[in-house]
Design an enzyme around this catalytic site. Structure first.
Site, short mmCIF file in Angstrom:
data_model
loop_
_atom_site.label_atom_id
_atom_site.label_comp_id
_atom_site.label_asym_id
_atom_site.label_seq_id
_atom_site.Cartn_x
_atom_site.Cartn_y
_atom_site.Cartn_z
N SER A 31 0.82 -1.21 0.00
CA SER A 31 0.00 0.00 0.00
C SER A 31 0.85 1.26 0.00
O SER A 31 1.72 1.43 0.86
CB SER A 31 -0.87 0.07 1.27
OG SER A 31 -1.79 -0.97 1.27
N HIS A 62 -4.01 0.63 -4.55
CA HIS A 62 -3.42 -0.47 -5.32
C HIS A 62 -3.95 -0.34 -6.75
O HIS A 62 -5.11 -0.58 -7.01
CB HIS A 62 -3.87 -1.82 -4.77
CG HIS A 62 -3.27 -2.15 -3.45
ND1 HIS A 62 -2.20 -3.01 -3.31
CD2 HIS A 62 -3.58 -1.74 -2.21
CE1 HIS A 62 -1.89 -3.09 -2.03
NE2 HIS A 62 -2.72 -2.32 -1.35
N HIS A 84 -5.57 -9.44 -1.31
CA HIS A 84 -5.66 -9.67 0.14
C HIS A 84 -6.85 -10.57 0.44
O HIS A 84 -7.88 -10.49 -0.23
CB HIS A 84 -5.88 -8.34 0.88
CG HIS A 84 -4.82 -7.31 0.62
ND1 HIS A 84 -4.87 -6.47 -0.47
CD2 HIS A 84 -3.70 -6.99 1.31
CE1 HIS A 84 -3.80 -5.67 -0.43
NE2 HIS A 84 -3.09 -5.96 0.62
N TYR A 86 -8.86 -10.18 2.82
CA TYR A 86 -10.03 -9.39 3.23
C TYR A 86 -10.85 -8.87 2.06
O TYR A 86 -11.98 -8.45 2.22
CB TYR A 86 -9.62 -8.23 4.16
CG TYR A 86 -8.72 -7.17 3.53
CD1 TYR A 86 -9.21 -6.26 2.62
CD2 TYR A 86 -7.37 -7.10 3.88
CE1 TYR A 86 -8.38 -5.30 2.05
CE2 TYR A 86 -6.54 -6.16 3.32
CZ TYR A 86 -7.05 -5.25 2.40
OH TYR A 86 -6.24 -4.31 1.84
N GLU A 87 -10.27 -8.93 0.86
CA GLU A 87 -11.05 -8.50 -0.31
C GLU A 87 -12.07 -9.56 -0.71
O GLU A 87 -12.92 -9.31 -1.57
CB GLU A 87 -10.11 -8.21 -1.48
CG GLU A 87 -9.24 -6.99 -1.24
CD GLU A 87 -8.24 -6.79 -2.36
OE1 GLU A 87 -8.61 -6.18 -3.38
OE2 GLU A 87 -7.09 -7.24 -2.22
N ALA A 114 2.90 -2.13 3.90
CA ALA A 114 2.69 -1.12 4.93
C ALA A 114 2.30 -1.88 6.19
O ALA A 114 1.55 -2.85 6.11
CB ALA A 114 1.57 -0.18 4.52
N MET A 212 -1.60 -6.91 6.95
CA MET A 212 -2.65 -7.78 6.38
C MET A 212 -2.21 -8.49 5.10
O MET A 212 -3.05 -8.83 4.27
CB MET A 212 -3.89 -6.93 6.11
CG MET A 212 -4.41 -6.17 7.32
SD MET A 212 -5.70 -5.00 6.85
CE MET A 212 -5.81 -4.00 8.35
N SER A 213 -0.92 -8.65 4.92
CA SER A 213 -0.48 -9.28 3.67
C SER A 213 0.80 -10.08 3.91
O SER A 213 1.09 -10.50 5.03
CB SER A 213 -0.22 -8.20 2.62
OG SER A 213 0.90 -7.41 3.00
N ASN A 236 2.30 3.54 10.74
CA ASN A 236 1.58 4.05 11.91
C ASN A 236 1.97 3.17 13.09
O ASN A 236 2.46 2.07 12.89
CB ASN A 236 0.06 3.91 11.68
CG ASN A 236 -0.33 2.46 11.36
OD1 ASN A 236 -0.10 1.96 10.26
ND2 ASN A 236 -0.89 1.77 12.34
N HIS A 248 -6.82 4.55 7.21
CA HIS A 248 -6.10 4.24 5.97
C HIS A 248 -5.38 5.47 5.41
O HIS A 248 -4.32 5.35 4.81
CB HIS A 248 -7.10 3.67 4.95
CG HIS A 248 -6.46 3.14 3.70
ND1 HIS A 248 -5.52 2.15 3.71
CD2 HIS A 248 -6.65 3.48 2.40
CE1 HIS A 248 -5.13 1.89 2.46
NE2 HIS A 248 -5.80 2.69 1.64
N1 HPA Z 1 -2.45 -3.03 11.26
C1 HPA Z 1 -2.61 -3.89 10.23
N2 HPA Z 1 -2.25 -3.59 9.00
C2 HPA Z 1 -1.68 -2.40 8.78
C3 HPA Z 1 -1.49 -1.47 9.80
C4 HPA Z 1 -1.88 -1.80 11.11
O1 HPA Z 1 -1.75 -1.04 12.08
N3 HPA Z 1 -0.91 -0.38 9.23
C5 HPA Z 1 -0.75 -0.66 7.91
N4 HPA Z 1 -1.23 -1.87 7.63
#
Ligand code: HPA
Length: 277
Positions: A31, A62, A84, A86-87, A114, A212-213, A236, A248
Site C-alpha cells: 500500500s 493499489h 488480500h 479481506y477482499e 505497509a 494484512m499481507s 503508523n 487508511h
Molecule cells: N495493522 C494492520 N495492517 C496495517 C497497519 C496496522 O496497524 N498499518 C498498515 N497496515
C-alpha cells in the site's frame, strides 16, 4: 487442485509472451509503495485485467498492474497491487501470482508492505527488514492436496526470509546511511485494524510489526524455495500504542513520505542482489 497448476501455467505462458525478458527477481509493492514502478526503465506494463486467471484488486492505493523492466541493470518483474484475503478472495487466489512467478522461473522475491509498528522503539516512517513472521492468524495457502509441481508437502520455514539477504540489506543500508529496523511481522486478516488487546497479545508473541499481507505469499514462495527478502514500511503505530485511532489515510500519507527512502533502499537491494547460477 491440479487446476491451479493448469491455470498458473496458462497465466505464465501469457506473461512470458508479453515480456521480452526473463526476470529472476519479482518485487511486490505494498500500500502506497507503488510509485517505485516509475523508477523502472524499458518497461512493459500489463494491467491485471488483461492477465488470464488473475484476480482484480479492489483496495484503494493499489492500481493493479504488472510492470517488467530494468532496475539497477537487472530485469525485474514488479507487482503494483496484490490480492488480500479481506477482499474476499480465497487463499489460493491470494497467492496465485507466486505460483505464476515460480513457473516464470523467478526464484528471488522482494516483498514489501505497509505495517503497524508493534515494537515501541519504532516510529512511523521507519523501514523494517522482516527477519521472520508469525502466521498463526492466516489460513495456510498450502492447505489441501499438495501441489507437488511447486514444492513438498511439509516445507521447512526455518529461514522464511533469507538470512543472507537480510545481512546484505543491513550492510548496504548502513553503508548508504539509510536507517533500517529489523523485526518480526505478524499477520492479521483485516480489514479492520487490530484492537489494543490484540496488539498487546502480538507483542507478547514476539511481533514487532503487524499487517494484512505478505505472510501467505511468503509461505507459497518458500514452498517453491524462492529466496525472500521482506521490507515493512511502518506507516503508523499499531492500535493502543498511541492514544489515537487508526485510519487508511494515515497509512497512505506515511507511505508517501517514505517514498524516497524506500526507493533508495530498493535500488540498493536490487543492485547488490546476487542471483545464483
Ligand atoms: N495493522 C494492520 N495492517 C496495517 C497497519 C496496522 O496497524 N498499518 C498498515 N497496515
Amino acid at each position: 487442485m491440479e487446476e491451479i497448476f493448469g491455470k498458473a501455467s496458462e497465466t505464465a505462458s501469457y506473461i512470458r509472451e508479453r515480456l521480452k525478458t526473463s526476470p529472476r527477481i519479482a518485487i511486490i509493492l505494498g500500500s502506497g509503495l507503488g510509485p517505485l514502478v516509475d523508477e523502472l526503465e524499458e518497461t512493459i506494463e500489463i494491467d491485471y485485467s488483461e492477465i488470464p486467471n488473475f484476480p482484480v484488486t479492489t483496495v484503494e492505493g493499489h492500481a493493479g498492474k504488472m510492470v517488467a523492466g530494468r532496475l539497477e541493470g537487472k530485469d525485474v518483474l514488479v507487482m503494483k497491487g496484490r490480492f488480500h484475503l479481506y477482499e474476499g478472495y480465497d487463499i489460493s487466489q491470494v497467492v496465485f501470482h507466486i505460483r505464476v512467478f515460480k513457473l516464470l522461473g523467478i526464484d528471488n522475491l522482494l516483498v514489501t508492505n505497509a505495517a503497524g509498528g508493534v515494537n515501541k522503539n519504532f516510529k512511523p516512517g521507519d523501514l523494517m527488514l522482516i527477519k521472520d513472521h508469525i502466521s498463526f492468524f492466516a489460513p495456510s495457502p498450502l492447505r489441501g492436496k499438495n501441489l507437488s509441481e511447486f514444492g513438498v508437502r511439509f516445507p521447512d520455514m526455518c529461514e522464511a526470509y533469507s538470512r543472507e539477504l537480510v545481512q546484505m540489506a543491513k550492510s548496504v543500508s548502513a553503508t548508504a546511511g539509510i536507517n533500517v529496523q529489523e523485526g518480526v511481522y505478524a499477520y492479521a486478516q483485516g480489514p479492520m485494524y487490530e484492537t489494543p488487546a490484540e496488539i498487546r497479545a502480538l507483542s507478547i508473541l514476539g511481533a514487532d510489526a503487524v499487517g494484512m499481507s505478505t505472510v501467505t505469499e511468503v509461505i507459497a514462495a518458500r514452498h517453491s524455495e524462492m529466496r525472500v527478502l521482506g521490507i515493512s514500511c511502518i506507516t503508523n503505530m499499531a492500535a493502543g500504542i498511541l492514544d489515537q485511532p487508526l485510519n487508511h489515510e494515515e497509512v497512505m500519507k506515511t507511505a508517501k513520505e517514505v517514498e524516497k527512502k524506500f526507493t533508495s533502499l530498493v535500488r540498493l537491494l536490487v543492485s547488490n542482489w546476487r542471483i545464483a547460477g
